[in-house]
Scaffold this motif. Sequence first.
Motif, PDB file in Angstrom:
ATOM      1  N   ILE A  97       0.814  -1.209   0.000  1.00  0.00           N
ATOM      2  CA  ILE A  97       0.000   0.000   0.000  1.00  0.00           C
ATOM      3  C   ILE A  97       0.853   1.267   0.000  1.00  0.00           C
ATOM      4  CG2 ILE A  97      -1.695   1.310   1.348  1.00  0.00           C
ATOM      5  CD1 ILE A  97      -2.866  -1.364   2.267  1.00  0.00           C
ATOM      6  N   GLN A  98       1.998   1.239   0.669  1.00  0.00           N
ATOM      7  CA  GLN A  98       2.822   2.440   0.771  1.00  0.00           C
ATOM      8  C   GLN A  98       3.234   2.998  -0.588  1.00  0.00           C
ATOM      9  OE1 GLN A  98       3.287   4.260   3.323  1.00  0.00           O
ATOM     10  NE2 GLN A  98       2.915   2.980   5.125  1.00  0.00           N
ATOM     11  N   PRO A  99       3.727   2.191  -1.550  1.00  0.00           N
ATOM     12  CA  PRO A  99       4.045   2.747  -2.873  1.00  0.00           C
ATOM     13  C   PRO A  99       2.825   3.322  -3.583  1.00  0.00           C
ATOM     14  CG  PRO A  99       5.066   0.592  -2.583  1.00  0.00           C
ATOM     15  CD  PRO A  99       4.117   0.776  -1.445  1.00  0.00           C
ATOM     16  N   PHE A 100       1.672   2.683  -3.421  1.00  0.00           N
ATOM     17  CA  PHE A 100       0.412   3.183  -3.982  1.00  0.00           C
ATOM     18  C   PHE A 100       0.088   4.546  -3.388  1.00  0.00           C
ATOM     19  CE2 PHE A 100      -4.435   2.718  -3.651  1.00  0.00           C
ATOM     20  CZ  PHE A 100      -4.660   3.221  -4.923  1.00  0.00           C
ATOM     21  N   MET A 101       0.261   4.667  -2.082  1.00  0.00           N
ATOM     22  CA  MET A 101      -0.008   5.941  -1.405  1.00  0.00           C
ATOM     23  C   MET A 101       0.935   7.040  -1.890  1.00  0.00           C
ATOM     24  SD  MET A 101      -0.695   4.609   2.495  1.00  0.00           S
ATOM     25  CE  MET A 101      -0.688   6.275   3.158  1.00  0.00           C
TER      26      MET A 101
END
Length: 613
Positions: A453-457
């Motif tokens: 999720i962090q790269p998406f965020m």
Amino acid sequence: MQILLVLFFALLAFPAHADAKDTPIAGVQNAHGVALHGAPKYPADFKHLDYVNPNAPKGGEIRTAVIGGFDTLNAYILKGEQAAGLSSIYETLMESTNDEPNSAYGLLAESISYPDDKSYVSFKLRPEAKFNDGTPVTVDDVIWSFNTLKTKGHPFYRAYYHEVAKVEKIGEREVKFTFVKGGNTELPMIMGQLPILPEHDWVKRKFEETTLEKPIGSGPYQIESFEPGRTITYSRVKNYWGANQPINVGRYNFDRIRYDYYRDQTVAHEAFLAGKWDFKLENVAKNWATGYNAPVVNNKLVKKEEIPNQLPQGMQAFAYNLRRPIFQDIKVREALAYAFDFEWSNKSLAFGAYHRTASYYENSELAGHGLPSAEELKILEPYRGRIPDRVFTEEYRPPKTDGSGNNRDNMRKAQELLMQAGWTLKDGMLVNAKGEPFKFEILIDSPMFERWIQPFMRNLEKLGIKVDLRLVDTAQYQNRLQDFTFDMIVQVFPQSISPGNEQLDFWGSSRADVVGSKNICGIKDKVVDELVDKLIRAKGRTELVNITKALDRVLLWNFNVIPQWHTKTYRIAYWDMFGRPAINPPYGLPVTETWWIDDEKLAKLNATGKRAK
């Protein structure tokens, strides 16, 4: 969402594939088994299933793990977190197999009858069927179970049984379900899936409330002991009434099945390698690639194996809550999908282990891949103007990158779509015409998703979108899921190869605002409602496939989710102490049902002192 390391034991009970002839079910009388389309595989005089060892020894214990906790032994209500394994206590009128598409054979019922128009179904109970306290299973128990589940059980049951008009006793051992109208092909089999509970046990308490009082069932196992939120052990019923039924021969071989609860995946994995539990379905690609470099694995005390499966993979995705105004514009939903760089994430985080999902019915003939066929176009044409035009002219594919981490083209496309939807950049923040910022929260209950999720965020933040990631415990997560108090979650929409009435709960407008329903996204679309109704009433396999493909395309092009990934194999690790049948069934991996303890292997293993007792 409670993430279970043993979730597949329940999910794999769903039937999964069909190659039967393409004709409607004929009316049957006193049949031993039925199939949704065509005829069941096993004849009336079958001795055992093909994927069991009929001479498997009984005994021993298998230990597995669950992430989370539990506070109730009531498996059929919305409240509470139910304990793992409760399905082994109870039985249904009929039982499906793992080597057929959608067939069922008599279990508590010895036979099934229904007319050509499927306007009703009746079941005749076996005279020898008993609950585990010795009380006979009666028609009154069947009627009580149906009425109680529909009125006091989980909201799912109200949707699943909504076309049943009445249930009545028509003989000493025979019960009849009359339907609101005929033509629902799957409904006779759905009623065969009805779990039968003992009325005399439940009248002592409120069915709609959580309980830690041990329930009574008629199944092969009963609860032996438990500590709420920590562990639960089931013991095999020694005088189980159905032990010699052909459907059960060679199954339920372990004397005990124990589920131990862990709060953290990492701790659970270390406990597995320390020999504190015995069988693991690995659902984290990074763990599979790097987490088993341990002496017990290298010395072959623990075995790793990948088993191909033919199960539909359904849809795992970032799911929008369409009840939120911020997500109601289709251009916004499409735009955000361009910020998820699957190719880079799969290479960097999962060693390339996953395939991108592009269908709600992935890995099956039901997936709407390619352009619509002539048969699909006949189904879709009446809805032209009410569904996205791209349904007719384009194959849906999620946004793709080269995996380098340079996602500029996709980010540019996302910006264009957001501008078309009325959002503009102001001081680095995306705002609407009222100056309100674009912000939302992603809710999770497991830290295993954070690295995805962090790269998406970060990509969303480059677009000027403020995103918060909130990790909560399983109890809070479940409550927020049931009440739809979230913006975006990671959700799995599991599917069988013969979808039917459960699709109403997934996508139906009537379920969108029902607390606890599986319409997580809050979809309210009359076209989807009509396609689901057509699917439920499909009269043959070809018609079912074409309608499902059409439904898939409509769901996909409305961008209700951002598809994630799937795998086409079971990744399993286990301590080398088991015997197993020669045949793996194509549509399931029923470990706790068909494997057994190999005493010689267990003795050798215990002699090493590496497996905790």
